[in-house]
Design a protein around this motif. Structure first.
Motif, PDB file in Angstrom:
ATOM      1  N   ARG A  69       0.823  -1.213   0.079  1.00  0.00           N
ATOM      2  CA  ARG A  69      -0.006  -0.013   0.059  1.00  0.00           C
ATOM      3  C   ARG A  69       0.993   1.266  -0.012  1.00  0.00           C
ATOM      4  NH1 ARG A  69      -4.682  -0.242   4.214  1.00  0.00           N
ATOM      5  NH2 ARG A  69      -2.760  -0.220   5.847  1.00  0.00           N
ATOM      6  N   PRO A  70       1.977   1.340   0.907  1.00  0.00           N
ATOM      7  CA  PRO A  70       2.807   2.385   0.762  1.00  0.00           C
ATOM      8  C   PRO A  70       3.229   3.078  -0.776  1.00  0.00           C
ATOM      9  CG  PRO A  70       3.338   1.565   2.748  1.00  0.00           C
ATOM     10  CD  PRO A  70       2.334   0.363   1.911  1.00  0.00           C
ATOM     11  N   TRP A  72       2.014   1.718  -3.422  1.00  0.00           N
ATOM     12  CA  TRP A  72       0.936   2.292  -4.148  1.00  0.00           C
ATOM     13  C   TRP A  72       0.810   3.683  -4.234  1.00  0.00           C
ATOM     14  CZ3 TRP A  72      -1.342   1.041  -8.816  1.00  0.00           C
ATOM     15  CH2 TRP A  72      -2.281   1.581  -9.003  1.00  0.00           C
ATOM     16  N   ASN A  73       0.519   4.117  -2.749  1.00  0.00           N
ATOM     17  CA  ASN A  73       0.090   5.395  -2.794  1.00  0.00           C
ATOM     18  C   ASN A  73       1.402   6.335  -3.283  1.00  0.00           C
ATOM     19  OD1 ASN A  73      -1.796   4.626  -1.217  1.00  0.00           O
ATOM     20  ND2 ASN A  73      -1.040   4.651   0.942  1.00  0.00           N
ATOM     21  N   MET A  77       0.785   9.217  -6.285  1.00  0.00           N
ATOM     22  CA  MET A  77       1.025  10.800  -5.880  1.00  0.00           C
ATOM     23  C   MET A  77       2.123  11.211  -6.790  1.00  0.00           C
ATOM     24  SD  MET A  77       0.670  11.429  -1.702  1.00  0.00           S
ATOM     25  CE  MET A  77       1.488  10.120  -1.259  1.00  0.00           C
ATOM     26  N   MET A 139      -4.820  12.963  -0.486  1.00  0.00           N
ATOM     27  CA  MET A 139      -3.708  12.604  -1.216  1.00  0.00           C
ATOM     28  C   MET A 139      -3.820  13.357  -2.462  1.00  0.00           C
ATOM     29  SD  MET A 139      -4.164   8.231  -1.174  1.00  0.00           S
ATOM     30  CE  MET A 139      -2.633   8.219  -2.410  1.00  0.00           C
ATOM     31  N   THR A 143      -0.718  15.555  -3.677  1.00  0.00           N
ATOM     32  CA  THR A 143      -0.121  15.478  -5.110  1.00  0.00           C
ATOM     33  C   THR A 143       0.129  16.760  -5.644  1.00  0.00           C
ATOM     34  OG1 THR A 143      -1.130  13.283  -5.214  1.00  0.00           O
ATOM     35  CG2 THR A 143      -0.424  14.587  -7.206  1.00  0.00           C
ATOM     36  N   LYS A 223      -2.731   6.494   4.244  1.00  0.00           N
ATOM     37  CA  LYS A 223      -2.722   7.139   2.825  1.00  0.00           C
ATOM     38  C   LYS A 223      -1.100   7.539   2.542  1.00  0.00           C
ATOM     39  CE  LYS A 223      -7.261   9.103   3.031  1.00  0.00           C
ATOM     40  NZ  LYS A 223      -7.962  10.428   3.355  1.00  0.00           N
ATOM     41  N   GLN A 224      -0.421   7.229   3.490  1.00  0.00           N
ATOM     42  CA  GLN A 224       0.993   7.508   3.301  1.00  0.00           C
ATOM     43  C   GLN A 224       1.876   7.021   2.309  1.00  0.00           C
ATOM     44  OE1 GLN A 224       2.410   7.564   7.418  1.00  0.00           O
ATOM     45  NE2 GLN A 224       1.474   9.757   8.032  1.00  0.00           N
ATOM     46  N   PRO A 225       2.755   7.685   1.569  1.00  0.00           N
ATOM     47  CA  PRO A 225       3.439   6.765   0.652  1.00  0.00           C
ATOM     48  C   PRO A 225       4.730   6.060   1.462  1.00  0.00           C
ATOM     49  CG  PRO A 225       4.231   9.024   0.878  1.00  0.00           C
ATOM     50  CD  PRO A 225       3.010   8.999   2.022  1.00  0.00           C
TER      51      PRO A 225
END
Length: 279
Positions: A69-70, A72-73, A77, A139, A143, A223-225
């Motif tokens: 997930r990080p 992908w986020n 972004m 996000m 971005t 939501k964090q990268p």
């Protein structure tokens, strides 16, 4: 006299090569630790040959919550920021490159100043603005801000690439009835595709390695990268999972390396205006 000059040149060459070797070693030492610690069951801060070769470090970080997930986020972004920055830079750089605007030089100086402005100097007013606009933990808002931080240097780079395209090519299109935007789309952009690839890669890498901005603007861990997710391996009281940190760092650098290889192979790496102008 010639022998003395040759000896002096050899001495300078030896000194230069020694300095370059020291610089190369300074860059290679962290990479050496990264490669050894990622496969070491008892990884520490010092680089050493693993006594026990293992893939457990990768197994522990290869999960959707931990790395999927990080990553992908971060891809969403950073790719969005690169796309927004490239499009905006092209639209801003075209009139700066092609028209004698009255305030072009002051505007370019402002852009140059903005490119050197540290993010930490503007984060307090930016955070206040995001609170008022209700963009905190968004996000999309993050971005947009990542794209804005790379836009000044992207404008400079895009303008330099456009300056290399002869304006006579556009004049021929204008004679045939093409508008400025049509000439930009059909004449200029195809010729500066490698340059726009450079701008996109620069923006993507800058956003990909940005820890401070998403750490401040994104509150939800979901939501964090990946640039913020790497912070989770630094535990309390100075305890650090070095093996997992190294494995995660290798996964973290993979998209950037893959993007560079794909773009460099597809673009060919150079402009080619041969035959565009007939003498």
């Amino acid at each position: 006299m010639v022998a003395v000059t040759s000896a002096r040149r050899r001495s300078v060459s030896v000194v230069v090569h020694l300095v370059l070797a020291v610089v190369a070693l300074a860059f290679l030492a962290p990479l050496l630790w990264l490669l050894t610690a990622a496969f070491d069951a008892d990884a520490a801060l010092s680089a050493k040959v693993p006594e026990t070769f293992t893939l457990d470090n990768f197994a522990q970080v290869l999960s959707w919550e931990q790395s999927g997930r990080p990553l992908w986020n971060g891809l969403l972004m950073c790719a969005g920021a690169a796309l927004i920055s490239v499009v905006s830079a092209v639209l801003c750089a075209y009139p700066l490159s092609r028209y004698q605007l009255r305030f072009r030089r002051p505007f370019l100086y402002v852009v140059l100043f903005a490119s050197g402005l540290p993010i930490t100097a503007v984060m307090v007013p930016v955070y206040s603005m995001f609170v008022q606009l209700e963009l905190i933990d968004s996000m999309l808002g993050t971005t947009l801000f990542l794209a804005a931080t790379s836009l000044p240097i992207a404008i400079w780079m895009a303008k330099n690439f456009m300056d290399g395209v002869p304006i006579s090519l556009e004049e021929a299109a204008w004679v045939d009835g093409a508008s400025a935007m049509q000439a930009l789309r059909t004449i200029v952009l195809p010729l500066i595709v490698p340059g726009m690839g450079v701008v996109a890669i620069f923006t993507f890498i800058t956003a990909w390695g940005n820890f401070f901005v998403p750490f401040i603007l994104l509150l939800d861990p979901a939501k964090q990268p990946a640039s913020v997710g790497i912070f989770t391996f630094f535990g309390q009281g100075g305890l650090i999972a070095y093996g997992q940190l190294a494995a995660y760092s290798i996964l973290y650098t993979t998209p950037v390396v893959a993007l560079y290889l794909i773009v460099s192979r597809s673009l060919g790496g150079a402009f080619n205006l041969a035959g565009a102008i007939k003498n």
